[in-house]
Design an enzyme around this catalytic site. Structure first.
Site, short mmCIF file in Angstrom:
data_model
loop_
_atom_site.label_atom_id
_atom_site.label_comp_id
_atom_site.label_asym_id
_atom_site.label_seq_id
_atom_site.Cartn_x
_atom_site.Cartn_y
_atom_site.Cartn_z
NE ARG A 124 -3.83 -1.06 0.45
CZ ARG A 124 -4.90 -1.37 1.18
NH1 ARG A 124 -4.83 -2.34 2.04
NH2 ARG A 124 -6.02 -0.70 1.04
CD GLN A 129 -1.92 6.51 -3.72
OE1 GLN A 129 -1.53 7.31 -4.55
NE2 GLN A 129 -2.23 6.84 -2.50
CG ASP A 132 -4.15 -0.37 -3.04
OD1 ASP A 132 -4.70 -1.46 -2.83
OD2 ASP A 132 -3.93 0.46 -2.14
CB SER A 135 -7.24 1.23 -2.41
OG SER A 135 -6.39 1.27 -1.30
CE1 TYR A 228 -4.16 -3.75 5.22
CE2 TYR A 228 -1.77 -3.89 5.10
CZ TYR A 228 -3.01 -3.86 4.48
OH TYR A 228 -3.09 -3.94 3.12
P1 NAD Z 1 -8.59 -3.40 6.32
O1 NAD Z 1 -9.56 -3.74 5.24
O2 NAD Z 1 -7.52 -4.39 6.65
O3 NAD Z 1 -9.44 -3.14 7.66
C1 NAD Z 1 -10.52 -2.23 7.71
C2 NAD Z 1 -10.43 -1.42 8.97
O4 NAD Z 1 -10.81 -2.22 10.10
C3 NAD Z 1 -9.04 -0.87 9.28
O5 NAD Z 1 -9.11 0.53 9.35
C4 NAD Z 1 -8.71 -1.51 10.63
O6 NAD Z 1 -7.93 -0.64 11.44
C5 NAD Z 1 -10.08 -1.74 11.21
N1 NAD Z 1 -10.15 -2.71 12.31
C6 NAD Z 1 -9.48 -3.88 12.47
N2 NAD Z 1 -9.84 -4.48 13.63
C7 NAD Z 1 -10.77 -3.68 14.21
C8 NAD Z 1 -11.51 -3.75 15.41
N3 NAD Z 1 -11.38 -4.77 16.26
N4 NAD Z 1 -12.38 -2.75 15.69
C9 NAD Z 1 -12.52 -1.70 14.82
N5 NAD Z 1 -11.85 -1.56 13.68
C10 NAD Z 1 -10.98 -2.55 13.38
O7 NAD Z 1 -7.92 -2.00 6.09
P2 NAD Z 1 -7.80 -1.10 4.76
O8 NAD Z 1 -9.06 -0.38 4.53
O9 NAD Z 1 -7.30 -1.97 3.67
O10 NAD Z 1 -6.71 -0.04 5.18
C11 NAD Z 1 -5.53 -0.44 5.88
C12 NAD Z 1 -4.55 0.68 5.98
O11 NAD Z 1 -3.92 0.91 4.74
C13 NAD Z 1 -5.10 2.01 6.44
O12 NAD Z 1 -4.18 2.56 7.34
C14 NAD Z 1 -5.11 2.83 5.18
O13 NAD Z 1 -5.02 4.21 5.44
C15 NAD Z 1 -3.86 2.30 4.52
N6 NAD Z 1 -3.85 2.53 3.08
C16 NAD Z 1 -2.78 3.19 2.55
C17 NAD Z 1 -2.72 3.43 1.19
C18 NAD Z 1 -1.56 4.15 0.58
O14 NAD Z 1 -0.79 4.76 1.26
N7 NAD Z 1 -1.39 4.08 -0.72
C19 NAD Z 1 -3.74 2.99 0.37
C20 NAD Z 1 -4.82 2.32 0.95
C21 NAD Z 1 -4.84 2.09 2.31
#
Ligand code: NAD
Length: 367
Positions: A124, A129, A132, A135, A228
């Site tokens: 990520r 991006q 990805d 996302s 994560y």
């Molecule tokens: P994900 O699908 O793995 O999880 C969804 C959300 O559930 C996450 O925000 C996680 O913190 C939350 N979660 C996990 N356990 C939980 C609990 N017990 N109670 C409440 N919430 C809980 O996550 P995602 O949407 O794929 O995103 C993961 C990370 O990647 C984030 O920090 C996001 O900002 C980052 N990200 C970065 C980029 C980039 O820089 N290019 C792109 C996409 C995502």
């Protein structure tokens, strides 16, 4: 010899997406590939065989031949072993492969000189991006969750001031404020709801607030590698469930998106809590395919417990297959630009992104 890119029809019954849409075909041809599409591949997302032919692809009725001829197969979900076993040594397949679940396919691929790239393992990072898929598909998922919630709630979302009195806005609680959660927040906010969100990563708080929602801080911090979340300890889980009950009882709609990579989805709503919610509350569980955030969720099914509707949305991005396929195929195009150079498959797979997502085969000349 020109590289042949195979685009098979997805085989899962609830998969409407296609990995390559007709619009992207000319750009793949420019990369130096012939695109061979299985007839009917685009049906679920409303792209016809004619659309593919018009964009320069070849369309075949013969799935077996597609897997035999292709140098690269791009799918949405991992094709079954029956298909993979048709592929020639040295060829490549890619998609949402989940090697941890598809161990037999990965074993076969490793033993037969096939390279496999799992798109869900793309890092990520800013550079990655454009490819990805997690996302892009989570964005579609969050939107889907919000719209399903709106369509199933007995309440309207916005506040209305009418001659017949004031209608209060719906109160929405979003659990998990990653990519899908943020999209669910943005969509329900646009519909006029008052939104609160919760995540175990405190960093998500700023993003939640920037969308005009309230962030619920329960005093648990569980950020882990790569942005994560980590799995909570048993004590943290108990505390979380207890503290969340109040916010849930105050909500008309609860949309859940919480997930921990490689793990079963965390249970945030117990059966006991469901029984304490007000009748008419709607729970939309977007994590239903990975076990569900609600204890009573059944994937792909809607159930009602004491007047509370619990909707287990299976494969949420497939509900908006046109746009999720558009985004997925642009991700695939960006990814293929790493694999193909001047009309040939690269000799060494030493790009850091390829190194992260190769799940079968070696890195060629790379160390
Ligand atoms: P994900 O699908 O793995 O999880 C969804 C959300 O559930 C996450 O925000 C996680 O913190 C939350 N979660 C996990 N356990 C939980 C609990 N017990 N109670 C409440 N919430 C809980 O996550 P995602 O949407 O794929 O995103 C993961 C990370 O990647 C984030 O920090 C996001 O900002 C980052 N990200 C970065 C980029 C980039 O820089 N290019 C792109 C996409 C995502």
């Amino acid at each position: 010899m020109t590289i042949i890119l195979g685009v098979p029809k997805e085989f899962e019954y609830n998969e409407k997406r296609v990995s390559v849409i007709p619009d992207v075909v000319p750009r793949l041809i420019n990369l130096g590939m012939n695109v061979l599409v299985e007839s009917g591949s685009g049906e679920g997302a409303h792209f016809t065989d004619e659309n593919y032919r018009d964009s320069g692809a070849l369309v075949t009725e013969n799935r077996q031949e597609l897997f035999q001829k292709a140098d690269i197969v791009a799918a949405v979900q991992c094709p079954p072993l029956e298909d993979i076993s048709e592929m020639k040594p040295g060829s490549i397949f890619t998609g949402l492969l989940f090697p941890e679940k598809n161990t037999d396919i990965m074993e076969y691929a490793s033993g037969h000189g096939l390279r496999a790239f799992a798109l869900e393992k793309i890092p990520r990072t800013t550079r990655a991006q454009a490819m990805d898929v997690l996302s892009s598909q989570s964005t579609a998922s969050g939107y889907t969750g919000a719209i399903i919630a709106a369509g199933n709630s007995p309440r309207m979302m916005p506040m209305l001031t009418t001659a017949a009195g004031t209608v209060k806005p719906s109160r929405v609680l979003v659990l998990g404020a990653g990519v899908a959660g943020l999209m669910a927040i943005a969509t329900t906010r646009r519909l006029g709801a008052v939104v609160t969100a919760y995540d175990v990563r405190k960093a998500a708080g700023e993003e939640v607030k920037s969308l005009g929602a309230k962030f619920l801080d329960l005093g648990i911090e569980a950020s882990s590698q790569g942005g994560y979340a980590r799995e909570l300890t048993d004590e943290e889980k108990r505390m979380q469930q207890e503290k969340l009950v109040g916010a849930m009882k105050d909500s008309d709609i609860i949309i859940t998106t919480a997930s921990v990579p490689g793990r079963k989805a965390p249970v945030l709503i117990s059966e006991d809590t469901v029984k304490r919610l007000r009748p008419g509350t709607v729970i939309v569980d977007l994590s239903s395919d990975s076990g569900g955030n609600c204890e009573v969720t059944r994937p792909g099914t809607t159930i009602v417990v004491n007047g509370v509707k619990i909707i287990g949305v299976s494969n949420p991005p497939s509900h908006v297959a046109v746009n999720s396929s558009e985004m997925f195929s642009r991700n695939v195009l960006s990814f293929l630009q790493l694999l193909v150079e001047k009309g040939e498959i690269v000799k060494s797979f030493d790009d850091v992104i390829l190194k992260e997502c190769i799940v079968s085969g070696d890195l060629g000349g790379a160390k």
